[in-house]
Design a protein around this motif. Structure first.
Motif, mmCIF file in Angstrom:
data_model
loop_
_atom_site.group_PDB
_atom_site.id
_atom_site.type_symbol
_atom_site.label_atom_id
_atom_site.label_comp_id
_atom_site.label_asym_id
_atom_site.label_seq_id
_atom_site.Cartn_x
_atom_site.Cartn_y
_atom_site.Cartn_z
ATOM 1 N N ASN A 1 -18.685 -26.190 1.631
ATOM 2 C CA ASN A 1 -19.565 -27.335 1.009
ATOM 3 C C ASN A 1 -20.234 -26.872 -0.225
ATOM 4 O OD1 ASN A 1 -20.774 -29.778 1.212
ATOM 5 N ND2 ASN A 1 -22.764 -28.751 2.285
ATOM 6 N N PRO A 2 -19.414 -26.704 -1.326
ATOM 7 C CA PRO A 2 -19.984 -26.349 -2.844
ATOM 8 C C PRO A 2 -20.666 -27.340 -3.281
ATOM 9 C CG PRO A 2 -17.665 -26.717 -2.919
ATOM 10 C CD PRO A 2 -18.083 -26.834 -1.327
ATOM 11 N N ARG A 3 -21.665 -27.080 -4.102
ATOM 12 C CA ARG A 3 -22.378 -28.199 -5.071
ATOM 13 C C ARG A 3 -21.395 -28.595 -6.381
ATOM 14 N NH1 ARG A 3 -26.877 -26.324 -7.082
ATOM 15 N NH2 ARG A 3 -26.085 -24.043 -6.925
ATOM 16 N N MET A 4 -21.722 -29.866 -6.406
ATOM 17 C CA MET A 4 -21.120 -30.170 -7.662
ATOM 18 C C MET A 4 -22.181 -29.880 -8.968
ATOM 19 S SD MET A 4 -19.350 -33.892 -6.799
ATOM 20 C CE MET A 4 -20.486 -34.474 -5.800
ATOM 21 N N TYR B 1 -8.895 -24.522 -5.708
ATOM 22 C CA TYR B 1 -9.671 -25.363 -6.700
ATOM 23 C C TYR B 1 -10.208 -26.601 -6.198
ATOM 24 C CZ TYR B 1 -7.032 -22.613 -10.510
ATOM 25 O OH TYR B 1 -6.720 -21.395 -11.250
ATOM 26 N N ILE B 2 -9.456 -27.189 -5.456
ATOM 27 C CA ILE B 2 -9.964 -28.553 -4.713
ATOM 28 C C ILE B 2 -11.059 -28.166 -3.856
ATOM 29 C CG2 ILE B 2 -9.433 -30.388 -3.207
ATOM 30 C CD1 ILE B 2 -6.423 -29.936 -3.980
ATOM 31 N N GLY B 3 -11.220 -26.946 -3.092
ATOM 32 C CA GLY B 3 -12.102 -26.743 -2.207
ATOM 33 C C GLY B 3 -13.604 -26.153 -2.989
ATOM 34 N N ASN B 4 -13.155 -25.851 -4.246
ATOM 35 C CA ASN B 4 -14.363 -25.649 -5.205
ATOM 36 C C ASN B 4 -14.798 -26.627 -5.974
ATOM 37 O OD1 ASN B 4 -15.342 -22.400 -4.752
ATOM 38 N ND2 ASN B 4 -13.166 -22.420 -4.393
ATOM 39 N N LEU B 5 -14.188 -27.916 -5.889
ATOM 40 C CA LEU B 5 -14.454 -28.986 -6.580
ATOM 41 C C LEU B 5 -14.211 -28.741 -8.185
ATOM 42 C CD1 LEU B 5 -17.627 -30.079 -4.967
ATOM 43 C CD2 LEU B 5 -15.479 -30.558 -4.053
ATOM 44 N N LYS B 6 -13.168 -28.146 -8.346
ATOM 45 C CA LYS B 6 -12.936 -28.007 -9.738
ATOM 46 C C LYS B 6 -11.446 -28.770 -10.168
ATOM 47 C CE LYS B 6 -16.011 -24.941 -9.852
ATOM 48 N NZ LYS B 6 -17.214 -25.513 -10.256
ATOM 49 N N LYS C 1 -13.482 -36.838 -6.338
ATOM 50 C CA LYS C 1 -12.396 -37.103 -5.706
ATOM 51 C C LYS C 1 -11.923 -35.771 -5.096
ATOM 52 C CE LYS C 1 -11.416 -41.192 -7.170
ATOM 53 N NZ LYS C 1 -11.032 -42.468 -6.380
ATOM 54 N N CYS C 2 -12.143 -34.456 -5.607
ATOM 55 C CA CYS C 2 -11.907 -33.266 -4.962
ATOM 56 C C CYS C 2 -12.723 -33.272 -3.649
ATOM 57 C CB CYS C 2 -12.237 -32.015 -5.931
ATOM 58 S SG CYS C 2 -11.159 -31.981 -7.418
ATOM 59 N N ASN C 3 -13.932 -33.421 -3.791
ATOM 60 C CA ASN C 3 -14.865 -33.376 -2.543
ATOM 61 C C ASN C 3 -14.300 -34.547 -1.270
ATOM 62 O OD1 ASN C 3 -17.241 -32.249 -1.299
ATOM 63 N ND2 ASN C 3 -18.290 -34.234 -1.427
ATOM 64 N N GLU C 4 -13.869 -35.428 -1.923
ATOM 65 C CA GLU C 4 -13.253 -36.519 -0.719
ATOM 66 C C GLU C 4 -11.896 -35.772 -0.079
ATOM 67 O OE1 GLU C 4 -12.304 -40.060 -2.787
ATOM 68 O OE2 GLU C 4 -14.388 -40.612 -3.309
ATOM 69 N N LEU C 5 -11.154 -34.917 -0.783
ATOM 70 C CA LEU C 5 -10.167 -34.520 -0.448
ATOM 71 C C LEU C 5 -10.142 -33.167 0.472
ATOM 72 C CD1 LEU C 5 -6.777 -35.418 -0.483
ATOM 73 C CD2 LEU C 5 -6.961 -33.956 -2.512
ATOM 74 N N ALA C 6 -11.464 -32.613 0.242
ATOM 75 C CA ALA C 6 -11.759 -31.115 0.735
ATOM 76 C C ALA C 6 -11.550 -31.135 2.243
ATOM 77 C CB ALA C 6 -12.892 -30.695 0.312
ATOM 78 N N HIS C 7 -12.239 -31.996 2.854
ATOM 79 C CA HIS C 7 -12.459 -32.067 4.236
ATOM 80 C C HIS C 7 -11.061 -31.857 4.900
ATOM 81 C CE1 HIS C 7 -16.891 -32.648 3.748
ATOM 82 N NE2 HIS C 7 -16.323 -33.616 2.723
ATOM 83 N N ILE C 8 -10.048 -32.518 4.589
ATOM 84 C CA ILE C 8 -8.702 -32.652 5.032
ATOM 85 C C ILE C 8 -7.727 -31.670 4.898
ATOM 86 C CG2 ILE C 8 -9.152 -35.023 5.790
ATOM 87 C CD1 ILE C 8 -7.221 -35.774 3.569
#
Length: 363
Positions: A179-182, A282-287, A337-344
């Protein structure tokens, strides 16, 4: 709930490469989901003892839901330190016995690099001939014994010579979602984590970034690897380019000081199906990711709108970086968009997929 976890090498809790990280992540994911896990891992003499104990348990009535295996980049029979087939019937005879006891088997097949000319160039014709025989033997046994053969991507399937193609399924890498911060940074800061050998060819990236003084570029790679290639990059180095050698928990600080990531590498046939673990990190870290066209990564980034996929040339990259300097708000949109993808795309989700596949009614 009890399962078997198989891997023809010792598990390395401090692994720094993708091939060592993934088995640990999948093992922990199964445990996180409540499974008791019996291990058949290590070098052959260690696996022999573990396999003996597991088969004894089965004989005494222990019920395993399934066996999940993570392959090595080396053929199964050659995974000992001396690369000799010391126990040539150990692993696949084990799989045969599991199959006879109606225990489903799923295996993740790491890569098919041995099918490419670069492999022969690296190890020589004779070694290529020998190892190719053992790679093909692995695939022959997989076809006969597995319920699921997992690959990093669907695109890799066309490079797999296997009769029973119904067992093939994609199971890409993932990440641990914390749950990284943007974060909003004052300027564009791009991170790259991974190899920098001649296989990656990132001179174009260095050359363009060097011209953008307001952009901070962080390259995190192994020290020994950088020492090997740094002369090839000396003319492209600038004050805004930082080389670091960190791993594990140390990466958190690097991610906190960046707002974009790069997988802008030279397209090659291998990259049409290769799925780097760092893409999902990268996706999980919202980059959001800067990626090259004609690669799996580029297609994935474009499909999910989590970055920018551009031609592999300096002009296209220069125009993109200028655009992002002028319109930084676009980076925040891609972060969402990364955050939306992260959970799955967590390791727990990958393990759930395996569980659903191997405990299903259609096996």
């Amino acid at each position: 709930m009890q399962i078997i976890f198989h891997h023809p090498l010792p598990l390395d809790l401090n692994a720094r490469s993708a091939s060592g990280i993934r088995p640990i992540r999948m093992l922990n994911a199964f445990k996180n989901l409540g499974y008791e896990v019996d291990l058949a891992v290590g070098y052959s003499f260690e696996r022999k003892s573990a396999i003996h104990n597991i088969l004894k348990k089965i004989k005494n009535g222990v019920k395993y839901d399934f066996c999940y295996s993570e392959s090595s980049t080396t053929p199964t029979l050659l995974c000992d330190k001396n690369h000799l087939p010391l126990y040539p019937f150990l692993d696949f005879s084990f799989f045969i016995k599991l199959k006879r006891n109606n225990i489903p088997i799923g295996l993740f097949y790491r890569d098919i690099y041995w099918r490419f000319p670069e492999f022969q160039e690296r190890i020589g014709i004779f070694k290529t001939f020998i190892t190719s025989f053992f790679y093909k033997y692995d695939l022959l046994q997989y076809s006969k014994l597995l319920n699921k053969l997992y690959l990093p991507s669907e695109e890799m399937a066309k490079y797999i010579s296997i009769k029973n193609r119904n067992i093939i399924k994609a199971l890409p890498p993932a990440f641990n979602y914390d749950n990284p911060r943007m974060l909003s940074l004052d300027k564009l800061s791009i991170i790259y984590i991974g190899g920098i050998s001649s296989h990656y060819k990132m001179q174009k990236l260095f050359s363009v970034v060097k011209k953008h003084n307001n952009i901070h570029f962080i390259i995190c790679t192994r020290k020994e690897e950088w020492e090997t290639v740094k002369d090839q990059y000396s003319q492209y180095m600038g004050e805004n380019i930082e080389i670091v050698h960190k791993y594990g928990s140390e990466l958190s600080e690097l991610y906190a000081n960046s707002n974009c990531s790069s997988l802008f590498v030279e397209p090659q046939e291998y990259r049409k199906f290769a799925v780097p673990v760092k893409l999902f990190e990268y996706i999980g870290n919202l980059k959001p990711v800067i990626a090259s066209e004609n690669t799996y990564v580029g297609n994935y980034v474009k499909k999910h709108d989590i970055g920018w996929t551009i031609p592999y040339d300096e002009k296209a990259l220069d125009e993109l970086l200028t655009h992002l300097e002028n319109f930084p708000e676009e980076i925040n949109e891609k972060m969402k968009k990364c955050n939306e993808l992260a959970h799955i795309n967590t390791w727990n989700e990958r393990a759930k997929e395996v569980i659903n596949d191997l405990k299903g009614k259609n096996l």
